[in-house]
Design an enzyme around this catalytic site. Structure first.
Site, PDB file in Angstrom:
ATOM      1  N   CYS A 187     -41.833 -26.620  -6.837  1.00 31.32           N
ATOM      2  CA  CYS A 187     -40.469 -26.986  -7.234  1.00 31.32           C
ATOM      3  C   CYS A 187     -39.809 -27.898  -6.203  1.00 31.32           C
ATOM      4  CB  CYS A 187     -39.641 -25.707  -7.394  1.00 31.32           C
ATOM      5  SG  CYS A 187     -37.892 -26.012  -7.686  1.00 31.32           S
TER       6      CYS A 187
ATOM      7  N   TRP B 123     -40.655 -17.068 -12.734  1.00 31.41           N
ATOM      8  CA  TRP B 123     -41.510 -17.170 -11.555  1.00 31.41           C
ATOM      9  C   TRP B 123     -42.110 -15.800 -11.228  1.00 31.41           C
ATOM     10  CZ3 TRP B 123     -42.648 -21.878  -9.861  1.00 31.41           C
ATOM     11  CH2 TRP B 123     -41.752 -22.923 -10.119  1.00 31.41           C
TER      12      TRP B 123
ATOM     13  N   ARG C  63     -31.881 -18.789 -16.917  1.00 35.13           N
ATOM     14  CA  ARG C  63     -33.199 -19.157 -16.387  1.00 35.13           C
ATOM     15  C   ARG C  63     -33.273 -18.802 -14.894  1.00 35.13           C
ATOM     16  NH1 ARG C  63     -35.055 -24.128 -14.547  1.00 35.13           N
ATOM     17  NH2 ARG C  63     -33.138 -25.139 -15.272  1.00 35.13           N
ATOM     18  N   VAL C  64     -34.379 -18.182 -14.499  1.00 34.37           N
ATOM     19  CA  VAL C  64     -34.606 -17.797 -13.098  1.00 34.37           C
ATOM     20  C   VAL C  64     -35.092 -19.013 -12.331  1.00 34.37           C
ATOM     21  CG1 VAL C  64     -36.026 -16.375 -11.588  1.00 34.37           C
ATOM     22  CG2 VAL C  64     -35.089 -15.407 -13.697  1.00 34.37           C
ATOM     23  N   THR C  65     -34.441 -19.328 -11.216  1.00 35.89           N
ATOM     24  CA  THR C  65     -34.753 -20.538 -10.458  1.00 35.89           C
ATOM     25  C   THR C  65     -35.043 -20.212  -8.999  1.00 35.89           C
ATOM     26  OG1 THR C  65     -32.420 -20.963  -9.900  1.00 35.89           O
ATOM     27  CG2 THR C  65     -33.257 -21.902 -11.964  1.00 35.89           C
TER      28      THR C  65
ATOM     29  N   GLU D  58     -28.660 -21.872  -4.866  1.00 40.53           N
ATOM     30  CA  GLU D  58     -28.398 -23.306  -5.002  1.00 40.53           C
ATOM     31  C   GLU D  58     -28.993 -24.026  -3.798  1.00 40.53           C
ATOM     32  OE1 GLU D  58     -27.854 -26.897  -5.466  1.00 40.53           O
ATOM     33  OE2 GLU D  58     -27.163 -25.672  -7.163  1.00 40.53           O
ATOM     34  N   SER D  59     -29.979 -24.890  -4.049  1.00 42.06           N
ATOM     35  CA  SER D  59     -30.704 -25.531  -2.951  1.00 42.06           C
ATOM     36  C   SER D  59     -29.797 -26.384  -2.079  1.00 42.06           C
ATOM     37  CB  SER D  59     -31.849 -26.377  -3.513  1.00 42.06           C
ATOM     38  OG  SER D  59     -31.360 -27.457  -4.295  1.00 42.06           O
TER      39      SER D  59
ATOM     40  N   TYR E  86     -35.919 -35.039 -14.829  1.00 38.18           N
ATOM     41  CA  TYR E  86     -35.876 -33.919 -15.773  1.00 38.18           C
ATOM     42  C   TYR E  86     -35.119 -34.309 -17.043  1.00 38.18           C
ATOM     43  CZ  TYR E  86     -37.667 -30.798 -12.157  1.00 38.18           C
ATOM     44  OH  TYR E  86     -38.459 -30.194 -11.213  1.00 38.18           O
TER      45      TYR E  86
END
Length: 457
Positions: A202, A235, A265-267, A283-284, A326
């Site tokens: 990812c 994941w 959705r799992v992120t 949150e990246s 995306y």
């Protein structure tokens, strides 16, 4: 005898759900069907032996067939319209970013061709995709009509089921869900207080992996890498690298522990509080900025005097490149795909020109903006060109972006954070709407260790 009315009423509810879902998604279809099911009128007519419930079912079937016929109309310009045209109503029309494509396309026509175009002998017209119909940049045989005089319809309107139905608007555009957990931890914590869950496949998680390495936080912030293959449960943990903190089998369990009933959705990445047993942040963008502040070791990725410029770059690069690939890949209509595609390459062309006169995005210093861009560029030729149909040009074809990518890849420790096996198996193996066979390509052959030549820029 009349068909029993209760089954007719139930069938009408199901038909309504099937009519709404392909266009507006499950979140709109379910309330619509529920509203019909609990309507007092629907309940009343389904309880007596008269034809009203049957008529409602027939009307619902008629509406369903009309909607499907409109979606499949090959020539909406000849009096037809797509179901998505209903979104043109002012109250329901999705907001669209203003397109910069016309100006970018005009500039592209004047700009010299990129490396691959020059190698093929193509000029700016070929670079913009304006090849002759035979694709050979040659001349047509005598007497062959010029197809540009009467251009054919290149593609009929297409509407497919989105990869993530809950993250698609009425026009087929991918609309990424918001990160649910955004708590900040600005002070450096004691070692082991937090745990980082990531996937090397990812790009969003890879940001955090890179910054953790650059800032020397490996001992302070333990990390677990998840399996690159994801199914409908999200994941999962690799049996060879199990979850050392909670013994979870799926990351979904961490989300459920933090918010019971979590249904989005799992992120990744996920910053997990080992003491309180919950997700602090997923949150990246938040996580990498926090990690940069946790340690004075390594580079200062967000210098105060460059913070505003970094934020401005991040905003454009996120919208059109990081998320842009995306938006192209998960688009479920031709219009949505082309909109994202054009904005993506307009920004890549702009970045290539920017890097003609500076080694990194903001000069001689690598900043957060460079690493946020890098994670997309390093996946581009291996995945996005083919899997997401972002195929106008490869990064390798750019005069300056190609060397810039190799320059970043060759920074100490960075190559160890990039796993092309994980990357390709994840994308090609977990998006059945895009790649239903699940076949993972063997190529391309990438040489990211060759000389980048950026020291003199």
């Amino acid at each position: 005898m009349l068909l029993p009315q209760a089954p007719c009423g139930a069938a009408a509810v199901g038909v309504l759900h099937a009519t709404v879902r392909p266009t507006l998604g499950h979140r709109a279809a379910l309330p619509a069907a529920l509203a019909l099911a609990v309507s007092p009128v629907s309940i009343a007519v389904a309880r007596v032996n008269n034809p009203d419930a049957l008529l409602v079912l027939l009307l619902a079937l008629s509406a369903h067939l009309v909607a499907r016929a409109i979606e499949s109309d090959p020539d909406p310009g000849a009096g037809g319209a797509t179901v998505a045209d209903a979104a043109n109503h002012p109250r329901s029309a999705p907001r669209r970013r203003p397109s910069r494509v016309p100006a970018a396309a005009s500039a592209a026509a004047r700009r010299p061709p990129r490396r691959a175009d020059r190698a093929a002998g193509a000029g700016p017209g070929a670079r913009a995709g304006l090849l002759t119909p035979t694709g050979d940049q040659g001349t047509r045989p005598a007497g062959t009509p010029d197809p540009r005089a009467h251009p054919p319809e290149l593609h009929p309107p297409v509407s497919a089921t989105p990869q993530f139905a809950g993250e698609s608007d009425g026009g087929g555009r991918f609309v990424r869900q918001d990160s649910r957990f955004r708590e900040r931890v600005d002070e450096r914590p004691e070692p082991g207080r937090y745990h980082l869950y990531v996937s090397l496949a990812c790009p969003w998680a890879s940001r955090a992996v890179i910054v953790r390495m650059l800032k020397g936080l490996q001992e302070d912030l333990p990390m677990t890498v998840l399996d690159p293959i994801r199914d409908d449960r999200g994941w999962r943990f690799d049996p060879q690298r199990p979850d050392p903190v909670n013994g979870f089998a799926f990351l979904q369990e961490a989300y459920e522990a933090t918010e019971p009933g979590f249904d989005a959705r799992v992120t990744v990445p996920v910053l997990w509080d080992t003491q309180e047993g919950r997700i602090v942040n997923n949150e990246s963008a938040d996580i990498i900025r926090m990690l940069d502040g946790w340690s004075d070791d390594g580079p200062d990725l967000v210098p105060e005097d460059l913070r505003h410029a970094i934020d401005e770059l991040n905003e454009r690069i996120y919208a059109t490149v990081n998320n842009g690939v995306y938006a192209a890949g998960f688009a479920s209509t031709q219009e949505a795909y082309e909109e994202a595609f054009d904005e993506l390459f307009a920004t890549l062309d702009w970045l290539d020109d920017l890097l003609a006169t500076r080694r990194f995005l903001l000069g001689d210093q690598i900043t957060e903006a460079d690493w946020r861009l890098f994670v997309t560029l390093v996946r581009f030729d291996a995945v996005y060109v083919g899997h997401f149909k972002c195929n106008l040009r490869r990064i390798e074809d750019y005069d300056h972006l190609s060397g810039y990518l190799r320059d970043l890849y060759q920074q100490p420790g960075v190559a160890d954070t990039v796993d092309f096996d994980h990357i390709k198996r994840h994308y090609y193996g977990t998006h059945p709407q895009i790649n239903p066979t699940g076949i993972v390509p063997k190529g391309p052959a990438l040489d990211l260790w060759r000389d980048h030549g950026r020291e003199t820029v």
